[in-house]
Write an enzyme that holds these catalytic residues in place. Structure first.
Site, PDB file in Angstrom:
ATOM      1  N   ARG A 137       0.823  -1.207   0.000  1.00  0.00           N
ATOM      2  CA  ARG A 137       0.000   0.000   0.000  1.00  0.00           C
ATOM      3  C   ARG A 137       0.855   1.254   0.000  1.00  0.00           C
ATOM      4  O   ARG A 137       0.524   2.243  -0.633  1.00  0.00           O
ATOM      5  CB  ARG A 137      -0.902  -0.017   1.243  1.00  0.00           C
ATOM      6  N   TYR A 138       1.908   1.227   0.771  1.00  0.00           N
ATOM      7  CA  TYR A 138       2.760   2.409   0.914  1.00  0.00           C
ATOM      8  C   TYR A 138       3.992   2.248   0.025  1.00  0.00           C
ATOM      9  O   TYR A 138       4.372   1.132  -0.310  1.00  0.00           O
ATOM     10  CB  TYR A 138       3.191   2.544   2.375  1.00  0.00           C
ATOM     11  N   ARG A 141       7.125   0.106   1.861  1.00  0.00           N
ATOM     12  CA  ARG A 141       6.976  -1.016   2.786  1.00  0.00           C
ATOM     13  C   ARG A 141       5.796  -1.911   2.413  1.00  0.00           C
ATOM     14  O   ARG A 141       4.824  -1.454   1.814  1.00  0.00           O
ATOM     15  CB  ARG A 141       6.840  -0.530   4.226  1.00  0.00           C
ATOM     16  N   CYS A 150      -4.036 -17.837  14.797  1.00  0.00           N
ATOM     17  CA  CYS A 150      -3.649 -17.078  15.981  1.00  0.00           C
ATOM     18  C   CYS A 150      -3.866 -17.991  17.187  1.00  0.00           C
ATOM     19  O   CYS A 150      -4.533 -19.021  17.075  1.00  0.00           O
ATOM     20  CB  CYS A 150      -4.523 -15.838  16.157  1.00  0.00           C
ATOM     21  N   CYS A 154      -9.550 -12.754  18.331  1.00  0.00           N
ATOM     22  CA  CYS A 154     -10.129 -11.559  18.939  1.00  0.00           C
ATOM     23  C   CYS A 154     -11.440 -11.269  18.240  1.00  0.00           C
ATOM     24  O   CYS A 154     -11.503 -11.259  17.003  1.00  0.00           O
ATOM     25  CB  CYS A 154      -9.198 -10.375  18.763  1.00  0.00           C
ATOM     26  N   CYS A 157     -11.456  -8.624  15.424  1.00  0.00           N
ATOM     27  CA  CYS A 157     -10.392  -8.746  14.413  1.00  0.00           C
ATOM     28  C   CYS A 157     -10.770  -8.134  13.069  1.00  0.00           C
ATOM     29  O   CYS A 157     -11.800  -8.443  12.486  1.00  0.00           O
ATOM     30  CB  CYS A 157     -10.028 -10.210  14.209  1.00  0.00           C
ATOM     31  N   ARG A 159      -9.087  -8.677  10.350  1.00  0.00           N
ATOM     32  CA  ARG A 159      -8.835  -9.676   9.294  1.00  0.00           C
ATOM     33  C   ARG A 159      -9.683 -10.915   9.497  1.00  0.00           C
ATOM     34  O   ARG A 159      -9.271 -12.023   9.162  1.00  0.00           O
ATOM     35  CB  ARG A 159      -7.351 -10.034   9.249  1.00  0.00           C
ATOM     36  N   ASP A 318     -11.917  -0.658  12.981  1.00  0.00           N
ATOM     37  CA  ASP A 318     -12.295  -0.656  11.568  1.00  0.00           C
ATOM     38  C   ASP A 318     -13.744  -1.114  11.385  1.00  0.00           C
ATOM     39  O   ASP A 318     -14.233  -1.943  12.149  1.00  0.00           O
ATOM     40  CB  ASP A 318     -11.395  -1.617  10.776  1.00  0.00           C
ATOM     41  N   ASP A 355      -7.749   3.861   9.813  1.00  0.00           N
ATOM     42  CA  ASP A 355      -7.333   3.266   8.550  1.00  0.00           C
ATOM     43  C   ASP A 355      -8.411   3.636   7.534  1.00  0.00           C
ATOM     44  O   ASP A 355      -9.556   3.207   7.659  1.00  0.00           O
ATOM     45  CB  ASP A 355      -7.184   1.745   8.700  1.00  0.00           C
ATOM     46  N   LYS A 362      -3.229   4.402   7.039  1.00  0.00           N
ATOM     47  CA  LYS A 362      -3.407   4.968   8.376  1.00  0.00           C
ATOM     48  C   LYS A 362      -3.369   6.486   8.330  1.00  0.00           C
ATOM     49  O   LYS A 362      -2.407   7.068   7.860  1.00  0.00           O
ATOM     50  CB  LYS A 362      -2.306   4.437   9.293  1.00  0.00           C
TER      51      LYS A 362
HETATM   52  C1  LIG Z   1      -0.013  -0.643   8.939  1.00  0.00           C
HETATM   53  C2  LIG Z   1       0.482  -1.055   7.641  1.00  0.00           C
HETATM   54  C3  LIG Z   1       1.846  -0.920   7.309  1.00  0.00           C
HETATM   55  C4  LIG Z   1       2.848  -0.329   8.268  1.00  0.00           C
HETATM   56  O1  LIG Z   1       2.562   1.017   8.503  1.00  0.00           O
HETATM   57  P1  LIG Z   1       3.477   1.894   9.485  1.00  0.00           P
HETATM   58  O2  LIG Z   1       2.748   3.183   9.619  1.00  0.00           O
HETATM   59  O3  LIG Z   1       4.815   2.022   8.806  1.00  0.00           O
HETATM   60  O4  LIG Z   1       3.583   1.140  10.763  1.00  0.00           O
HETATM   61  C5  LIG Z   1       2.239  -1.327   6.070  1.00  0.00           C
HETATM   62  N1  LIG Z   1       1.371  -1.829   5.170  1.00  0.00           N
HETATM   63  C6  LIG Z   1       0.058  -1.952   5.453  1.00  0.00           C
HETATM   64  C7  LIG Z   1      -0.858  -2.491   4.410  1.00  0.00           C
HETATM   65  C8  LIG Z   1      -0.422  -1.580   6.702  1.00  0.00           C
HETATM   66  O5  LIG Z   1      -1.720  -1.719   6.979  1.00  0.00           O
HETATM   67  S1  SF4 Z   2      -6.622  -9.186  15.977  1.00  0.00           S
HETATM   68 FE1  SF4 Z   2      -7.035 -10.857  14.518  1.00  0.00          FE
HETATM   69  S2  SF4 Z   2      -5.037 -11.314  13.617  1.00  0.00           S
HETATM   70 FE2  SF4 Z   2      -4.652 -10.146  15.497  1.00  0.00          FE
HETATM   71  S3  SF4 Z   2      -4.362 -11.695  17.107  1.00  0.00           S
HETATM   72 FE3  SF4 Z   2      -6.511 -11.107  17.148  1.00  0.00          FE
HETATM   73  S4  SF4 Z   2      -7.541 -12.611  15.816  1.00  0.00           S
HETATM   74 FE4  SF4 Z   2      -5.341 -12.707  15.367  1.00  0.00          FE
END
Ligand SMILES: *Cc1c(COP(=O)(O)O)cnc(C)c1O
Ligand code: SF4
Length: 392
Positions: A137-138, A141, A150, A154, A157, A159, A318, A355, A362
């Site tokens: 995305r960025y 990174r 996991c 949670c 979550c 995801r 989210d 986000d 973010k």
């Molecule tokens: C959070 C995130 C990162 C890391 O972001 P930082 O602000 O550098 O901690 C990188 N890629 C994705 C898709 C993210 O959601």
């Molecule tokens: S937030 Fe989602 S990915 Fe993170 S530890 Fe909890 S269940 Fe696992």
């Protein structure tokens, strides 16, 4: 301290708990279901994983389930499944349905309510995925999703579309395409290994992945996102810490939501990582009724510093499907930031972010300290609301 010799604390320092003292004695042996468990088993992360609670019948032996929870557990099977480590279960208040640890782990019927604006993939990670298990995305990174598993799932979550134990695809994921992609883009200097929870993998699997990424010359920053020091602290073994040390610097971000999560066991886990030279950061999800009061969040942040974890992010929850009951107004988050900055150590002040739904990344949000801005003149307010002028 080796993983096998952790001394079982008969009583724990309860002063760390924020809201109210837990009625649950922190000694697991006082729980009928666990009273005959060998302490060596209790300290063994594999035993903890093998004995995770995933059925209503087991859980109801430990806590008094409410109607909402019973219904929620029934509905949760097949989606983000219920899985609670005995360690986490031992921390839950059996009488209080609002116990912050309980609400994060035990499904409730509200999860099956999908509210307007809620999405399956609110951060549009799947759309920004140039290779399997990779989100780019960025500019500099990437996020590598190392596993779908996991220790504990949670209930909030983000995801939840990916993680859960019902997906028994335990064949090791193939990261070749992801690694090739990172290799092919010299702008990628930072790789975040997350999931699921990467530390749920075997030491060798984690090491293999780290090796592959370390072998890419333009990747200079490597970090791992995990919740295991909180949900399964037994997983942080000397072996794991020593392995990470070999590849130093590796940064680790730990998901923490409440001061009650910082137990003796959790402290030992953080200590082992920090002693291995691993810089630690925290990520916290703002959750209604769990950590949305400024004094709880402040306590969490201050206690994180005590265990050498530098608060990094607070996330607005989210808009993922079925999480309405966890979401606070944005104003609650801004108010928390207002009550942190200036009122406590700067090191205890993370960044509050939303986000951007749909893949915006973010976005920092917080109180406004600039009252007006004209040519060469900034009018500012400080944390007490006093006004100051800065001339350029
Ligand atoms: C959070 C995130 C990162 C890391 O972001 P930082 O602000 O550098 O901690 C990188 N890629 C994705 C898709 C993210 O959601
Ligand atoms: S937030 Fe989602 S990915 Fe993170 S530890 Fe909890 S269940 Fe696992």
């Amino acid at each position: 301290m080796s993983n096998n010799t952790v001394v079982i604390e008969k009583s724990q320092n309860e002063t760390m708990t924020a809201a109210r003292a837990s009625r649950r004695p922190l000694d697991y042996q006082q729980i009928a279901l666990y009273k005959d468990v060998n302490p060596l088993d209790w300290e063994d992360w594999r035993w903890q994983l093998k004995n995770r609670i995933s059925a209503k019948e087991e859980l109801s032996q430990i806590i008094k389930l409410t109607k909402e929870e019973e219904e929620g557990i029934k509905k949760a099977s097949g989606r983000l499944s219920m899985a609670i480590t005995p360690y986490w279960a031992s921390l839950i208040d059996p009488e209080d349905a609002n116990c912050p640890l309980r609400r994060q782990a035990v499904p409730v019927i509200s999860e099956s309510v999908v509210s307007p604006h809620e999405m399956t993939d609110p951060c549009a990670e799947d759309r920004d995925s140039p290779a399997p298990h990779l989100v780019h995305r960025y500019p500099d990174r990437v996020l590598l999703l190392a596993t779908e598993h996991c220790a504990m799932y949670c209930r909030h979550c983000t995801r939840r579309r990916l993680v859960g134990d019902h997906r028994e695809s335990n064949s090791p994921a193939k990261f070749d395409a992801a690694v090739e992609y990172i290799k092919s883009d010299r702008k990628i200097r930072d790789v975040l290994i997350s999931g699921g929870d990467p530390f749920i993998l075997e030491d060798e699997e984690i090491e293999n992945l780290i090796k592959k990424i370390r072998a890419i010359s333009h990747v200079e920053f490597l970090r791992i996102g995990t919740r295991l020091p909180v949900t399964l602290p037994q997983r942080i073994t000397e072996n794991l810490a020593n392995m990470l040390k070999k590849y130093s610097p590796i940064w680790v971000s730990i998901h923490f939501n409440h001061p009650k999560e910082i137990t003796k066991h959790c402290k030992i886990a953080c200590e082992m990582l920090a002693d291995a030279g691993v810089p630690l950061g925290s990520q916290t999800v703002l959750l209604k009724g769990i950590n949305d009061r400024p004094y709880i969040m402040k306590k969490l942040m201050q206690e994180l510093l005590q265990v050498r974890v530098r608060p990094y992010y607070i996330y607005q929850c989210d808009p993922v499907r079925g999480t309405q009951h966890f979401r606070t107004p944005v104003a609650a988050g801004i108010n928390i930031m207002e009550k942190l900055r200036g009122h406590t150590s700067g090191y205890a002040v993370p960044t509050y972010v939303i986000d951007g739904p749909g893949g915006g990344g973010k976005i920092p949000v917080g109180p406004n300290y600039i009252l007006s801005q004209a040519k060469g003149k900034y009018v500012l307010r400080n944390y007490k609301g006093k006004i100051y002028t800065y001339l350029e």
